[in-house]
Design an enzyme around this catalytic site. Structure first.
Site, short mmCIF file in Angstrom:
data_model
loop_
_atom_site.label_atom_id
_atom_site.label_comp_id
_atom_site.label_asym_id
_atom_site.label_seq_id
_atom_site.Cartn_x
_atom_site.Cartn_y
_atom_site.Cartn_z
CG ASP A 1 59.47 -2.05 32.52
OD1 ASP A 1 58.60 -1.57 32.14
OD2 ASP A 1 59.40 -2.66 33.50
CD GLU B 1 59.18 -5.13 30.47
OE1 GLU B 1 58.01 -5.26 31.77
OE2 GLU B 1 59.32 -4.78 29.96
CB SER C 1 57.26 0.79 29.47
OG SER C 1 57.06 0.55 31.07
CD GLU D 1 59.28 0.78 35.90
OE1 GLU D 1 58.82 1.87 35.12
OE2 GLU D 1 58.67 0.10 35.32
#
Length: 136
Positions: free
Chosen positions: A39, A52, A29, A9
């Site tokens: 995310d 995501e 998230s 991420e």
């Protein structure tokens, strides 16, 4: 969330900032809140993305239907294009449109490497910088 997922991420957020998009990881998230949050959220005034993020050292990734439903809901309210951003070990990022996901017998979702690279978009494509050309 595992350290691997958080690392992916953060990598994606850095890539988005480097591509002149404001981007952030959604701190709640992963189920810490009752509201659907992806995310990563990003935008540049022209495009808005809700992603995501999934990563794996295996050749397939499974995603609960609640995650997809939440991503759809958030994206519709926010006005973002929803994607599943997948990072397979030693492979480039791929971004899959929700309608291209494989639905399992349990009504969850699956992405494998073949699907990611056959139907998924690369980073420049989700930013509108490049069009993928496929030959039959």
């Amino acid at each position: 969330m595992s350290k691997t997922g958080s690392r992916e991420e953060r990598e994606l957020v850095r890539m988005l900032w480097d591509a002149d998009c404001a981007a952030m990881r959604a701190p709640a998230s992963g189920g810490a809140t009752k509201k659907p949050l992806p995310d990563v959220i990003a935008g540049n005034g022209s495009i808005y993305l809700a992603i995501e993020v999934k990563s794996s050292s295996l050749e397939r990734i499974y995603i609960d239907s609640e995650k997809i439903d939440g991503l759809k809901e958030f994206s519709q309210i926010f006005g973002a294009q929803p994607y599943i951003g997948v990072k397979f070990l030693r492979k480039k990022w791929r971004f899959i449109c929700l309608e291209d996901l494989h639905i399992t017998r349990n009504n969850n979702y699956r992405v494998n490497i073949d699907l990611a690279f056959d139907k998924g978009l690369d980073f420049d494509e989700i930013l509108g910088n490049d069009k993928q050309v496929k030959f039959s």
